[in-house]
Design an enzyme around this catalytic site. Structure first.
Site, PDB file in Angstrom:
ATOM      1  N   ASP A 162     -35.424 -31.514 -22.336  1.00 43.85           N
ATOM      2  CA  ASP A 162     -34.067 -31.006 -22.152  1.00 43.85           C
ATOM      3  C   ASP A 162     -33.433 -31.645 -20.909  1.00 43.85           C
ATOM      4  OD1 ASP A 162     -31.809 -28.884 -21.807  1.00 43.85           O
ATOM      5  OD2 ASP A 162     -32.848 -28.229 -23.622  1.00 43.85           O
ATOM      6  N   HIS A 171     -28.817 -26.000 -18.526  1.00 43.98           N
ATOM      7  CA  HIS A 171     -29.228 -25.869 -19.929  1.00 43.98           C
ATOM      8  C   HIS A 171     -30.741 -25.779 -20.066  1.00 43.98           C
ATOM      9  CE1 HIS A 171     -29.735 -27.262 -24.183  1.00 43.98           C
ATOM     10  NE2 HIS A 171     -28.605 -26.607 -24.362  1.00 43.98           N
ATOM     11  N   SER A 204     -29.171 -24.169 -29.404  1.00 44.42           N
ATOM     12  CA  SER A 204     -30.027 -24.430 -28.235  1.00 44.42           C
ATOM     13  C   SER A 204     -30.734 -23.171 -27.776  1.00 44.42           C
ATOM     14  CB  SER A 204     -29.188 -24.957 -27.062  1.00 44.42           C
ATOM     15  OG  SER A 204     -28.988 -26.337 -27.147  1.00 44.42           O
TER      16      SER A 204
END
Length: 603
Positions: free
Chosen positions: A189, A232, A530
């Site tokens: 990621d 994220h 996600s």
């Protein structure tokens, strides 16, 4: 009040009092930027992370040489690239691949090389989050056996995770219960926040494929300037294995537990492979290299909340390699957020990757979730609460006298409180937009949404002297919106957004004293496939923890067979796949399988 006194007839003779003047390329005369807000000190206008370029060079697959090692064969093709004036970006000798950047002419010549099998785009991949409403081993941390049931998020409960390791729901880990202990999960990621208490105890090792070093922090340092990502990877990682009771003392939002959150598999070990930059984009070859690295580190689960709209043969070759016919690593990937039929890639690579779609916290299909026959299971992906980069999330308030106005903080806003006169700056198109009411001594700028990036509007009014910014929405249905300043910067000021109706009311109060407050938080809610993907990765870790002898194919089959079928369309379907992943049922079934797993359990 800022006043300008024009002296002389030509532009060369213009002089201004107050903050001075500037003649931009277009010829309009603008007041000079206030001291300390020079253009060079502020970020350039942002480019969306979803930019249209689909490649960063190419991936060259070459013929292996029987008489040479993989590294020697790789060296030969590297020399061929360099002879053509190209730049080698990365080598993956185990799959006979080299990523390189070449001119069109050099690429044409290279394709004629008899040792070259194929040349494919090194396409861009992107994070699958929506804008915010981030071999067996012993576990490396110290699992805190007691926390608070308040750490059990709605998503956690929806996938039955607490039923696996806290069956009586008393906030204490049940003795001997599978928690993910002994399982490495590799998060491919944007990196992580190494200072976040929810993750520090679980971290084992990391690698940064963006900056090519061993520090996979969610940030990039260039010429002494630190650019922090959006969190994220931290959000995804914490959904999988946030530590029980570890967030005590962190900054949480109203109504949230002071201990923070706990992950689906709080005993698992964390590997971090950073492939996404601070804008949320990355390249195919970095994903390929990261998948191989995760496998080499002994990961049993790889979690990828990223993807691209088109497949890549070279990328699929690596996922197939680590899957190893179902005996190797289980890769779990997001289906995509375009709400259309057909999943993103790598989610679409069957059977080596599990494609995960999103449902809301009621278990209903999320309209943004991509779907199709490739879909394996679904998991919570709407308003999922998890950790983020420390202080990156925020609360905000706007007060006019004693009357509060509902607002939302912009992502990357500065934190603090400022009280000053409200000045209507229109669209904030330039430094003159706030008119003569602007002063370098400070004011609160009201700016309408439209035409420009939010960071451009903020930059313009900050240079005119604004110490806080309120952005009014121009879409009634969006409420106070969820907007971003694009990237972190030390020159931002407290910046919030308000609804269309509140904006119209505020414009009628120009000149009144307004207080704008933003406060940093360490946890936030995010939406997207996600956010669904790490729920499934965590459940897979629980199953591996309960039955370390099972293969990746067995774990995938167990998750699919025990998924909760949706009531609207019974059976396997395009929008729900096999259904909502269920941890307790999956662990229960896994425990009934014979040693080594036996025949795969049929859906």
């Amino acid at each position: 009040m800022k006043r300008w006194l024009w002296i002389g007839l030509g532009l060369s003779g213009l002089v201004a009092s107050g903050c001075g003047t500037e003649v931009p390329p277009g010829g309009d005369i603008l007041p000079q930027a206030c001291p300390g807000t020079a253009e060079a000190a502020l970020p350039a206008p942002a480019v969306s992370a979803l930019r249209t370029d689909t490649a960063d060079g190419v991936i060259i697959t070459y013929k292996p040489k029987v008489s040479a090692s993989a590294l020697a064969a790789s060296a030969d093709i590297v020399k061929a690239v360099e002879r053509e004036g190209g730049t080698v970006l990365r080598r993956v000798p185990t799959l006979n691949m080299v990523a390189a950047r070449l001119s069109p002419e050099a690429l044409t010549t290279l394709k004629l090389n008899p040792d070259v099998l194929s040349v494919t785009p090194n396409r861009r991949v992107y994070a699958m989050g929506l804008p915010t409403p981030p071999p067996l081993v012993s576990w490396q941390g110290t699992l805190i056996p007691q926390g608070s049931v308040g750490e059990y998020t709605d998503g956690l409960k929806l996938v039955q995770a607490p039923q696996v390791w806290d069956a009586n729901s008393d906030g204490v880990i049940d003795p001997g219960a599978p928690t993910g202990e002994g399982v490495k999960v590799c998060v491919i990621d944007s990196g992580w926040d190494s200072k976040h208490p929810e993750l520090m105890g679980a971290f084992v090792k990391g690698k940064d494929f963006v900056d090519n070093d061993d520090d996979p922090s969610d940030q990039t340092v260039s010429q002494g300037v630190v650019t922090v990502g959006g969190g994220h990877g931290t959000h995804v990682s914490a959904t999988i294995l946030a530590q029980f009771g570890a967030g005590s003392g962190g900054r949480v939002g109203p109504g949230q537990d002071p201990n923070g959150v706990v992950g689906v598999a709080p005993g698992a070990s964390l590997l971090v492979a950073r492939v996404l930059d601070t804008e949320g984009g990355g390249s195919t070859v970095d994903v390929i290299a990261a998948v191989e690295w995760c496998h080499e580190q002994g990961a049993q689960v790889a979690s990828l909340s990223l993807g691209a709209p088109d497949p890549s043969e070279t990328e699929q070759a690596m996922f197939d390699k680590v899957w190893d016919g179902g005996k190797g690593m289980l890769s779990v990937a997001a289906s995509g957020n375009d709400g259309k039929k057909g999943v993103a890639y790598p989610a679409g690579y069957l059977p080596s990757v599990m494609a995960v779609g999103a449902v809301d916290l009621k278990g209903e299909y999320a309209p943004f979730s991509q779907f199709g026959q490739e879909l394996s299971v679904v998991a919570p992906g709407v308003n999922v609460l998890s950790a983020t980069v420390l202080g990156a999330a925020a609360l905000s308030s706007v007060d006019v006298g004693s009357a509060p106005v509902t607002s939302s903080p912009l992502t990357y806003t500065a934190q603090g409180t400022y009280t000053g006169r409200l000045v209507n700056c229109g669209l904030g198109a330039d430094r003159a937009a706030c008119g003569e009411q602007a002063t370098c001594e400070g004011f609160v700028a009201y700016v309408d949404r439209g035409d420009l990036f939010f960071e451009e509007k903020a930059r313009n009014v900050i240079q005119a002297g604004a110490r806080a910014v309120i952005i009014g929405n121009n879409v009634a249905e969006d409420g106070d919106g969820t907007f971003t300043l694009g990237s972190a910067n030390s020159h931002w000021v407290p910046t919030v957004s308000v609804s269309m109706a509140s904006g119209a009311a505020l414009k009628q109060l120009e000149g009144r004293e307004v207080t704008v407050t933003t406060t940093g938080l360490d946890y936030q809610r995010e939406s997207g496939t996600s956010m669904a993907t790490p729920h499934v990765s965590g459940v897979a870790a629980l199953v591996f923890s309960a039955r370390p002898d099972l293969s990746a194919a067995h774990v995938r089959a167990v998750l699919e067979k025990t998924a909760l079928d949706d009531k609207a369309t019974p059976g396997v379907d395009d929008k729900y796949g096999h259904g909502l992943v269920q941890a307790a049922k999956a662990v229960e079934l896994a425990r009934t399988l014979p040693q080594g797993g036996g025949p795969l359990p049929l859906p």
